[in-house]
Design an enzyme around this catalytic site. Structure first.
Site, PDB file in Angstrom:
ATOM      1  N   HIS A 248       0.842  -1.192   0.000  1.00  0.00           N
ATOM      2  CA  HIS A 248       0.000   0.000   0.000  1.00  0.00           C
ATOM      3  C   HIS A 248       0.875   1.239   0.000  1.00  0.00           C
ATOM      4  O   HIS A 248       1.969   1.226   0.552  1.00  0.00           O
ATOM      5  CB  HIS A 248      -0.917   0.005   1.244  1.00  0.00           C
ATOM      6  CG  HIS A 248      -2.086   0.923   1.086  1.00  0.00           C
ATOM      7  ND1 HIS A 248      -2.033   2.247   1.419  1.00  0.00           N
ATOM      8  CD2 HIS A 248      -3.334   0.690   0.594  1.00  0.00           C
ATOM      9  CE1 HIS A 248      -3.203   2.801   1.143  1.00  0.00           C
ATOM     10  NE2 HIS A 248      -4.011   1.889   0.640  1.00  0.00           N
ATOM     11  N   GLU A 306      -7.931  -5.196  -0.683  1.00  0.00           N
ATOM     12  CA  GLU A 306      -8.382  -6.036  -1.796  1.00  0.00           C
ATOM     13  C   GLU A 306      -8.268  -7.522  -1.505  1.00  0.00           C
ATOM     14  O   GLU A 306      -8.968  -8.332  -2.106  1.00  0.00           O
ATOM     15  CB  GLU A 306      -7.577  -5.708  -3.067  1.00  0.00           C
ATOM     16  CG  GLU A 306      -7.454  -4.253  -3.401  1.00  0.00           C
ATOM     17  CD  GLU A 306      -8.744  -3.628  -3.890  1.00  0.00           C
ATOM     18  OE1 GLU A 306      -9.819  -4.090  -3.460  1.00  0.00           O
ATOM     19  OE2 GLU A 306      -8.667  -2.697  -4.695  1.00  0.00           O
TER      20      GLU A 306
HETATM   21  N1  COA Z   1       4.311  -7.355  -4.713  1.00  0.00           N
HETATM   22  C1  COA Z   1       5.641  -7.306  -4.909  1.00  0.00           C
HETATM   23  N2  COA Z   1       6.384  -6.194  -4.754  1.00  0.00           N
HETATM   24  C2  COA Z   1       5.747  -5.070  -4.414  1.00  0.00           C
HETATM   25  C3  COA Z   1       4.371  -5.047  -4.186  1.00  0.00           C
HETATM   26  C4  COA Z   1       3.647  -6.243  -4.348  1.00  0.00           C
HETATM   27  N3  COA Z   1       2.321  -6.297  -4.156  1.00  0.00           N
HETATM   28  N4  COA Z   1       3.998  -3.798  -3.834  1.00  0.00           N
HETATM   29  C5  COA Z   1       5.110  -3.062  -3.858  1.00  0.00           C
HETATM   30  N5  COA Z   1       6.171  -3.835  -4.213  1.00  0.00           N
HETATM   31  C6  COA Z   1       7.563  -3.405  -4.327  1.00  0.00           C
HETATM   32  C7  COA Z   1       7.774  -2.678  -5.651  1.00  0.00           C
HETATM   33  O1  COA Z   1       8.155  -3.569  -6.687  1.00  0.00           O
HETATM   34  C8  COA Z   1       8.860  -1.704  -5.298  1.00  0.00           C
HETATM   35  O2  COA Z   1      10.095  -2.363  -5.341  1.00  0.00           O
HETATM   36  P1  COA Z   1      11.412  -1.621  -5.937  1.00  0.00           P
HETATM   37  O3  COA Z   1      11.659  -0.462  -5.006  1.00  0.00           O
HETATM   38  O4  COA Z   1      12.467  -2.675  -5.892  1.00  0.00           O
HETATM   39  O5  COA Z   1      11.033  -1.175  -7.313  1.00  0.00           O
HETATM   40  C9  COA Z   1       8.573  -1.361  -3.824  1.00  0.00           C
HETATM   41  O6  COA Z   1       7.828  -2.453  -3.312  1.00  0.00           O
HETATM   42  C10 COA Z   1       7.778  -0.085  -3.663  1.00  0.00           C
HETATM   43  O7  COA Z   1       6.680  -0.142  -4.575  1.00  0.00           O
HETATM   44  P2  COA Z   1       6.019   1.144  -5.215  1.00  0.00           P
HETATM   45  O8  COA Z   1       5.295   0.724  -6.448  1.00  0.00           O
HETATM   46  O9  COA Z   1       7.021   2.229  -5.324  1.00  0.00           O
HETATM   47  O10 COA Z   1       5.009   1.543  -4.063  1.00  0.00           O
HETATM   48  P3  COA Z   1       3.689   2.363  -4.237  1.00  0.00           P
HETATM   49  O11 COA Z   1       3.403   2.989  -2.937  1.00  0.00           O
HETATM   50  O12 COA Z   1       3.779   3.250  -5.420  1.00  0.00           O
HETATM   51  O13 COA Z   1       2.624   1.216  -4.589  1.00  0.00           O
HETATM   52  C11 COA Z   1       0.831  -0.266  -4.578  1.00  0.00           C
HETATM   53  C12 COA Z   1       1.572   0.817  -3.796  1.00  0.00           C
HETATM   54  C13 COA Z   1      -0.489  -0.583  -3.901  1.00  0.00           C
HETATM   55  C14 COA Z   1       0.539   0.246  -5.988  1.00  0.00           C
HETATM   56  C15 COA Z   1       1.701  -1.533  -4.658  1.00  0.00           C
HETATM   57  O14 COA Z   1       1.962  -2.021  -3.364  1.00  0.00           O
HETATM   58  C16 COA Z   1       1.080  -2.621  -5.527  1.00  0.00           C
HETATM   59  O15 COA Z   1       1.283  -2.610  -6.740  1.00  0.00           O
HETATM   60  N6  COA Z   1       0.346  -3.615  -4.929  1.00  0.00           N
HETATM   61  C17 COA Z   1      -0.281  -4.657  -5.702  1.00  0.00           C
HETATM   62  C18 COA Z   1      -1.590  -4.176  -6.301  1.00  0.00           C
HETATM   63  C19 COA Z   1      -2.664  -4.003  -5.277  1.00  0.00           C
HETATM   64  O16 COA Z   1      -2.876  -4.848  -4.414  1.00  0.00           O
HETATM   65  N7  COA Z   1      -3.374  -2.889  -5.386  1.00  0.00           N
HETATM   66  C20 COA Z   1      -4.468  -2.534  -4.473  1.00  0.00           C
HETATM   67  C21 COA Z   1      -4.069  -1.388  -3.617  1.00  0.00           C
HETATM   68  S1  COA Z   1      -5.249  -1.058  -2.361  1.00  0.00           S
END
Ligand code: COA
Length: 360
Positions: A248, A306
Site C-alpha cells: 500500500h 483487496e
Molecule cells: N508485490 C511485490 N512487490 C511489491 C508489491 C507487491 N504487491 N507492492 C510493492 N512492491 C515493491 C515494488 O516492486 C517496489 O520495489 P522496488 O523499489 O524494488 O522497485 C517497492 O515495493 C515499492 O513499490 P512502489 O510501487 O514504489 O510503491 P507504491 O506505494 O507506489 O505502490 C501499490 C503501492 C499498492 C501500488 C503496490 O503495493 C502494488 O502494486 N500492490 C499490488 C496491487 C494491489 O494490491 N493494489 C491494491 C491497492 S489497495
C-alpha cells in the site's frame, strides 16, 4: 546550462506525488504507520458494521459542508430517477467500462446534491444491465444496500445484507487515493459532479488501485491449497509480477480494512456459510507477507483491503468480474463528498512539471 536542467535543479520532483498534501479534509483520515482508518472521525472497525449506507452518506456529506440527514438521503435517493438507456456494449465487455459509459450518459442537473443522487441511483442500474437484468423502479423507497444486492445478484440468504453493507461502508472513503484525487482535480476546474465521478471510475479501474480483487481470487484459485502458496508466490515474483492484494502507498502495516472484512466473513460463516477460501487466503497472506519481508526488509508490504474483498465478495456470490464495480458502488459516495468539499476550497488543482525534452 539548458533551461530544462536549470529548472530541474530548482524544482523538486515528487514522483507519484508521494507525501504531498493537497487538501485538508474532514471526510477520512488514513494513518499509515498506525494502521488506522477514521471515517469522519469514526474508527472503521466499529463504524463499518454498525452504520447504514444512508447514515454514512449523511455523515460524509455533512462533513463536506452539506447539512443532510439519513432520512433526507433515503427519500431523495429514491426520488432520483435516472433515464439512462441500457448500456449495450457487447458480451464480455469489462464491467468498469460499462459503468463508466453508463454514468457518462447522464446530464448534469446543475447542482452537486442532485447530481450525486443521480449518479448513486444510476450506478446499480448500470451494473444490473451488465448482468443482463433490468432493475425496475422499486414501488417503495428502497435502502441503497438492497438496491446494490439486486444489482449484483446477491441472494437474501442470512447475513448477506449485513456483509455487503459492511463492505460498502468500509471502502466508502480513503484519504487522497488516486480515484478521489482524480475526482477532486475535475471538480477543481468547476466541472460538474457527474464528470468528476466518471473520472474516479476511470482511476479505480486500474489494477494498482481498485482492480486488484479479481486477480486476488484468480491467484487463490491458481494456488489451490496452502502447500502451494510459497512456490507459486516465488515464481510470480521471479517472473517480475507483483502479488495482488499486498502492499500500500500509505500503510506500513496491515490495512485495517482487511481485519474488518475478515470479521465480516467470519460472521457469514457463523450463519452457516461455507467459505473454504478463507483458510487458503490466510495461508497465502501469511506466506506472501513473509516472502515480501525477506525481499524488501525496508519496505513493509502487508495485505491491503483487496485481499479479503476477494474472499468476501466471492462468498456473497458476486461475479469476480464485478468486484471493482462493487467497490465503486461504495466509493462513489466518497467521491461525491470530496467534490462537495473541493467546491468549498475553490482552488484549481494544477501541479507543475519540468520539461526535459529536446529544444530547437
Ligand atoms: N508485490 C511485490 N512487490 C511489491 C508489491 C507487491 N504487491 N507492492 C510493492 N512492491 C515493491 C515494488 O516492486 C517496489 O520495489 P522496488 O523499489 O524494488 O522497485 C517497492 O515495493 C515499492 O513499490 P512502489 O510501487 O514504489 O510503491 P507504491 O506505494 O507506489 O505502490 C501499490 C503501492 C499498492 C501500488 C503496490 O503495493 C502494488 O502494486 N500492490 C499490488 C496491487 C494491489 O494490491 N493494489 C491494491 C491497492 S489497495
Amino acid at each position: 546550462m539548458e533551461r530544462s536542467q536549470t529548472e530541474a535543479t530548482t524544482k523538486q520532483l515528487h514522483a507519484g506525488l508521494e507525501g504531498i498534501v493537497v487538501a485538508h479534509t474532514r471526510i477520512s483520515d488514513v494513518r499509515g504507520d498506525a494502521g488506522q482508518l477514521l471515517i469522519a472521525g469514526h474508527p472503521v472497525e466499529s463504524f463499518a458494521p454498525s452504520v447504514s449506507l444512508e447514515q454514512t452518506v449523511a455523515i460524509l456529506w455533512s462533513a463536506a459542508g452539506m447539512t443532510i440527514s439519513a432520512q433526507d438521503v433515503q427519500r431523495d435517493l429514491a426520488r432520483s430517477k435516472s433515464n439512462v438507456a441500457p448500456v449495450v456494449m457487447g458480451a464480455g465487455v469489462n464491467a468498469m467500462e460499462v459503468l463508466r459509459a453508463g454514468l457518462a450518459q447522464l446530464s448534469s442537473c446543475g447542482d452537486d446534491i442532485s447530481d450525486a443522487y443521480l449518479a448513486i441511483a444510476t450506478a446499480p442500474k448500470v451494473i444490473a444491465a451488465w448482468r443482463g437484468v433490468a432493475l425496475s423502479e422499486p414501488a417503495a423507497p428502497m435502502a441503497y444496500v438492497d438496491l446494490c444486492m439486486r444489482a449484483l445478484g446477491v441472494s437474501s440468504a442470512d447475513g448477506n445484507r449485513q456483509a455487503l453493507s459492511t463492505y460498502l461502508v468500509s471502502v466508502i472513503d480513503h484519504g487522497m487515493n488516486a480515484s478521489t484525487f482524480a475526482s477532486r482535480v475535475v471538480a477543481s476546474t468547476g466541472s460538474d459532479l457527474i464528470s468528476a465521478v466518471v473520472s474516479g471510475i476511470g482511476a479505480l479501474k486500474g489494477p494498482l488501485h481498485g482492480g486488484a480483487p479479481g486477480p486476488v481470487l484468480d491467484m487463490l484459485d491458481a494456488i489451490g491449497e496452502p502447500a502451494n502458496a510459497k512456490p507459486w508466490l516465488l515464481a510470480e515474483l521471479a517472473s517480475g509480477r507483483r502479488i495482488m492484494g499486498m502492499g500500500h502507498r500509505i500503510y506500513r502495516v496491515r490495512d485495517p480494512r482487511a481485519a474488518v472484512l475478515e470479521q465480516a466473513i467470519a460472521v457469514l460463516m457463523a450463519s452457516g456459510r461455507e467459505t473454504p477460501r478463507l483458510a487458503l487466503a490466510r495461508a497465502v497472506e501469511s506466506a506472501a507477507t513473509e516472502i515480501l519481508r525477506e525481499r524488501k526488509p525496508d519496505r513493509p508490504l502487508c495485505a491491503n483491503v483487496e485481499f479479503y474483498t476477494a474472499v468476501l465478495l466471492d462468498a456473497l456470490g458476486i461475479d469476480r468480474q464485478l468486484f471493482t464495480a462493487t467497490f465503486a458502488l461504495g466509493r462513489i459516495i466518497g467521491w461525491c463528498a470530496h467534490v462537495m468539499e473541493q467546491r468549498v476550497v475553490g482552488k484549481l488543482i494544477r501541479p507543475d512539471s519540468v520539461y526535459v525534452g529536446p529544444m530547437y
